[in-house]
Structure formats: structure tokens, C-alpha cells
Design a protein around this motif. Structure first.
Motif, mmCIF file in Angstrom:
data_model
loop_
_atom_site.group_PDB
_atom_site.id
_atom_site.type_symbol
_atom_site.label_atom_id
_atom_site.label_comp_id
_atom_site.label_asym_id
_atom_site.label_seq_id
_atom_site.Cartn_x
_atom_site.Cartn_y
_atom_site.Cartn_z
ATOM 1 N N LEU A 128 6.169 10.418 -8.563
ATOM 2 C CA LEU A 128 5.028 11.231 -8.343
ATOM 3 C C LEU A 128 4.167 10.682 -7.237
ATOM 4 N N ASP A 129 4.101 9.313 -7.095
ATOM 5 C CA ASP A 129 3.458 8.559 -5.998
ATOM 6 C C ASP A 129 4.071 9.204 -4.412
ATOM 7 N N SER A 130 5.586 9.587 -4.712
ATOM 8 C CA SER A 130 6.006 10.245 -3.480
ATOM 9 C C SER A 130 6.078 11.813 -3.312
ATOM 10 N N ASP A 131 4.957 12.257 -4.262
ATOM 11 C CA ASP A 131 4.931 13.705 -4.375
ATOM 12 C C ASP A 131 6.029 14.547 -4.714
ATOM 13 N N VAL A 132 6.801 14.080 -5.473
ATOM 14 C CA VAL A 132 8.067 14.731 -6.202
ATOM 15 C C VAL A 132 7.918 15.171 -7.373
ATOM 16 N N GLN A 133 7.914 16.337 -7.769
ATOM 17 C CA GLN A 133 8.052 16.732 -9.017
ATOM 18 C C GLN A 133 9.298 16.617 -9.753
ATOM 19 N N PHE A 134 9.207 15.733 -10.669
ATOM 20 C CA PHE A 134 10.225 15.382 -11.581
ATOM 21 C C PHE A 134 10.793 15.994 -12.572
ATOM 22 N N THR A 136 0.906 -1.064 -0.072
ATOM 23 C CA THR A 136 0.106 0.136 0.068
ATOM 24 C C THR A 136 0.642 1.441 0.061
ATOM 25 N N LEU A 137 0.312 2.417 -0.678
ATOM 26 C CA LEU A 137 0.977 3.539 -0.444
ATOM 27 C C LEU A 137 1.131 4.104 0.793
ATOM 28 N N SER A 138 0.297 3.735 1.903
ATOM 29 C CA SER A 138 0.298 4.233 3.279
ATOM 30 C C SER A 138 1.731 3.805 3.708
ATOM 31 N N GLU A 139 2.147 2.734 3.365
ATOM 32 C CA GLU A 139 3.528 1.896 4.070
ATOM 33 C C GLU A 139 4.843 2.402 3.643
ATOM 34 N N LYS A 140 4.651 3.174 2.532
ATOM 35 C CA LYS A 140 5.790 3.544 1.763
ATOM 36 C C LYS A 140 6.405 5.168 2.355
ATOM 37 N N ARG A 141 7.450 4.964 2.976
ATOM 38 C CA ARG A 141 8.243 6.054 3.522
ATOM 39 C C ARG A 141 8.490 6.785 2.242
ATOM 40 N N PRO A 142 8.870 8.499 2.621
ATOM 41 C CA PRO A 142 9.362 9.212 1.386
ATOM 42 C C PRO A 142 10.762 8.764 0.890
ATOM 43 N N LEU A 143 10.890 8.925 -0.206
ATOM 44 C CA LEU A 143 12.118 8.535 -0.777
ATOM 45 C C LEU A 143 13.420 9.281 -0.120
ATOM 46 N N ILE A 158 19.471 9.313 -1.988
ATOM 47 C CA ILE A 158 20.211 8.087 -2.995
ATOM 48 C C ILE A 158 19.142 7.726 -3.773
ATOM 49 N N GLU A 159 17.895 7.360 -3.250
ATOM 50 C CA GLU A 159 16.859 6.752 -4.174
ATOM 51 C C GLU A 159 16.329 7.752 -5.222
ATOM 52 N N LEU A 160 16.154 8.862 -4.779
ATOM 53 C CA LEU A 160 15.620 10.001 -5.723
ATOM 54 C C LEU A 160 16.772 10.260 -6.809
ATOM 55 N N GLY A 161 17.854 10.428 -6.450
ATOM 56 C CA GLY A 161 19.053 10.405 -7.501
ATOM 57 C C GLY A 161 19.087 9.294 -8.441
ATOM 58 N N ILE A 162 18.914 7.942 -7.878
ATOM 59 C CA ILE A 162 18.750 6.992 -8.878
ATOM 60 C C ILE A 162 17.879 6.979 -9.798
ATOM 61 N N LEU A 163 16.523 7.378 -9.468
ATOM 62 C CA LEU A 163 15.508 7.517 -10.285
ATOM 63 C C LEU A 163 15.432 8.718 -11.234
ATOM 64 N N HIS A 164 16.318 9.812 -10.762
ATOM 65 C CA HIS A 164 16.276 10.663 -11.666
ATOM 66 C C HIS A 164 17.281 10.383 -12.837
ATOM 67 N N HIS A 165 18.324 9.839 -12.475
ATOM 68 C CA HIS A 165 19.398 9.304 -13.423
ATOM 69 C C HIS A 165 18.837 8.400 -14.368
ATOM 70 N N GLY A 166 18.037 7.419 -14.009
ATOM 71 C CA GLY A 166 17.210 6.538 -14.862
ATOM 72 C C GLY A 166 16.292 7.273 -15.852
ATOM 73 N N ILE A 167 15.526 8.325 -15.398
ATOM 74 C CA ILE A 167 14.780 8.760 -16.253
ATOM 75 C C ILE A 167 15.917 9.734 -17.451
ATOM 76 N N GLU A 168 16.980 10.339 -16.967
ATOM 77 C CA GLU A 168 17.845 11.105 -17.853
ATOM 78 C C GLU A 168 18.286 10.024 -18.850
ATOM 79 N N THR A 169 19.095 9.154 -18.312
ATOM 80 C CA THR A 169 19.671 8.265 -19.450
ATOM 81 C C THR A 169 18.654 7.585 -20.217
#
Length: 334
Positions: free
Chosen positions: A237-243, A173-180, A183-194
Motif C-alpha cells: 500500500l505504501d508503494s501504491d500497489v493494489q494487492f 522516510t517514504l520519500s526515499e523509497k523507490r518503487p518496488l 522481484i520484490e513485488l512477487g516476494i511480497l505477494h507470495h508471502g501474503i498468499e502463503t
């Protein structure tokens, strides 16, 4: 001066692989330099071409000294400098930056598998060049507004240790997911970029490919890149981060191939290896279970796609065979 030790199998293999990669980059640079309108971009690429050409010659010299056959690699036959521009301005340096990321990772492995002084010095020199060009490329792209940085975050005011196993949760569930975490945020951004750059690359390759099977393969790569971008964006987006990621560059309407089918396929082969390493890194250092699982699934998809590419390369006689050990069983016979 002490005589050199005979070159080891790992050194020979790594030099062979470096020769393949560097001759490919030289051909790509030749086309991009020919089509570049921006003088600053030409200077970055022209300077790199001269330095890499020097090191390709050094590798040839080592092969000659050891009595080893010089690899074929990629030659002038693999590039068509008269082909129209396939990518708009900015893509050349963006793609160069990705290639330098690949090179940085490879040099670490190359150096770790080297034992002879001249071979280690060769990789030390290439590492220095790559880090400098990567920095120049990044600053150029930021200045041109082509590359964007990851989101800014609030600075931490305290330090802490993880005490709850719930920190790892995130599969259900979304409720059990902590904020990013950052390190995780950087990995996700890099994945989108590449993947944005990969998407543009295979779009151009598919557009000008003459072989039906190769064209279909590039289209599969385009779909794979889109899937990964959607997955990473949804997580943000699920973590309310504007990518934010690179605006990318557009592919022109040209259908004339600037590179041989073999070079384009091998280029994607190299990038697949880079993608596998990146997704493996993401799976290891993303502590939320859903993120680790997503990266593991991405690795599987990349591996399957890469395996299909290797089969196409071999089928068409485009895969140069690396140096190998003697077939002792064959020599001895039954």
C-alpha cells in the motif's frame, strides 16, 4: 549390473526426512479425499496418493536392504477419517499446492546430498511428480477463482544497470523509497498468499486441538501469520500497489480433530522450515533495505516460533529421532 555402494549418512538422513514428510502427506490426503465433494479435486489427490505410496514403499525397501530400522513416520493412527469436514472446499487443493512448494525445495536439497544412482533416481521421480501436481493444483485453483495472480505491471521497454546507491535505500522516510521492483513485488505477494493459507490451517488446528499447550501454540501461529500479512500489505500500500491474494477458504465449525496432535504439530514444523527458507530468499533478493530488514525480522520470528514447537514435540514424545552417528565417546568410556 554393478553392486550398489553402501548408503551414505547424508542419503540415509535425507531418505528418513522424506519418509516423515511423505507419510504425513499421505495421511492428510486420505482425509481430504474422504471429505472432498469435487471430483476433479479427488482425482488430483487420489493420483498423488498412489504415486507417493509407491515411493514410500521404495524408501522402505532401501532401508531394509541396508539393514536400517524403518522409521515410524505417520500411520493410520494419525488420521481420523470419520471426523467431520474441518475446511471448506478448495482448501484441500490450496494446502496441497503449499505442500508441493515445500517438497520442491526439499528435493533440491535431497538431490544435492545424494550420491547413489538409485537414490538420485528416486528424487528425480519425486520431483517430476511434484512439479506436475503443483501445476495441476495451480490451474485448478485459478479455474475455481480461489487463487489470484500477482498484480500486472507495465512491460519494460529498455534495459539498464543500477548506478546509484540510493536504489538500496528505504529504511527511513517514504520519500526515499523507490518503487518496488518486480522481484520484490512477487516476494511480497507470495508471502501474503502463503500466510493466508497458514492462517486458515492453524485456525482449524487450534479449533480442534485437545491439548491446551498445543492449542495455545497454534493460536500464536495464527497471530504470527496475521502480523506478517499486515506487514506485507502495508509495504504494498505504501508503494501504491493494489494487492491481491487468494480469497482463502473458511474453516467449518467442527471441533473434532481429523489428525493426531503429533501430526498437526509436525505439519506446522515443516511449514516453519518452508517459511524460514522463503523469508531468507526475500531478505537476499529484496534490494531495498527496508524490505530486506523486514524479511530478516520475519525470519527471526519464525525461528523463535519453530523452536517453541520443537520443544513441545519433544516434551510430548512426538519427535521421532533421526538416524545418527555412533557415540564414540560413550563407547570408549572415560
Amino acid at each position: 549390473m554393478a553392486s550398489k555402494n553402501p548408503i551414505s549418512s547424508s542419503e540415509l538422513g535425507m531418505l528418513w526426512l522424506t519418509f516423515q514428510e511423505k507419510t504425513l502427506i499421505l495421511r492428510v490426503l486420505e482425509y481430504f479425499i474422504e471429505k472432498a465433494d469435487d471430483q476433479q479435486a479427488k482425482n488430483i489427490m487420489g493420483g498423488l496418493w498412489q504415486e507417493l505410496d509407491y515411493y514410500v514403499k521404495k524408501i522402505k525397501d532401501i532401508f531394509k536392504e541396508e539393514g536400517a530400522a524403518i522409521p515410524v513416520g505417520f500411520t493410520s493412527k494419525d488420521v481420523n477419517l470419520n471426523a467431520p469436514k474441518l475446511f471448506d472446499n478448495g482448501f484441500d487443493i490450496m494446502f496441497l499446492r503449499i505442500l508441493k512448494e515445500v517438497s520442491m525445495g526439499m528435493y533440491t536439497i535431497n538431490l544435492n546430498m545424494s550420491y547413489r544412482d538409485d537414490v538420485m533416481s528416486l528424487y528425480e521421480g519425486l520431483t517430476t511428480i511434484t512439479q506436475r501436481v503443483y501445476k495441476l493444483s495451480t490451474l485448478y485453483l485459478l479455474d475455481k477463482g480461489i487463487l489470484t495472480v500477482p498484480p500486472h505491471v507495465t512491460m519494460p521497454k529498455t534495459t539498464d544497470f543500477i548506478h546509484e546507491k540510493s536504489y538500496l535505500k528505504g529504511l527511513f522516510t517514504l520519500s526515499e523509497k523507490r518503487p518496488l521492483n518486480d522481484i520484490e513485488l512477487g516476494i511480497l505477494h507470495h508471502g501474503i498468499e502463503t500466510n493466508n493459507i497458514g492462517m486458515q490451517l492453524v485456525t482449524g488446528f487450534a479449533q480442534c486441538s485437545e491439548d491446551k499447550e498445543v492449542k495455545e501454540y497454534f493460536v500464536k501461529g495464527l497471530d504470527l501469520a496475521k502480523q506478517q500479512i499486515k506487514l506485507f500489505q502495508k509495504t504494498l500500500l505504501d508503494s501504491d500497489v493494489q494487492f491481491s491474494a487468494t480469497s482463502g477458504c473458511t474453516v467449518t465449525t467442527s471441533t473434532i480433530a481429523p489428525f493426531s496432535q503429533r501430526l498437526m504439530m509436525y505439519c506446522v514444523y515443516l511449514l516453519n522450515g518452508f517459511g524460514l527458507v522463503g523469508s531468507g530468499f526475500g531478505a537476499m533478493f529484496s534490494l531495498r533495505t527496508d524490505l530486506a530488514l523486514n524479511n530478516a525480522l520475519v525470519s527471526k520470528d519464525i525461528y523463535m516460533y519453530a523452536a517453541e514447537g520443537i520443544r513441545i514435540l519433544i516434551k510430548n514424545g512426538w519427535m521421532e529421532e533421526p538416524p545418527q552417528m555412533e557415540d564414540r565417546n560413550g563407547l570408549i568410556g572415560d
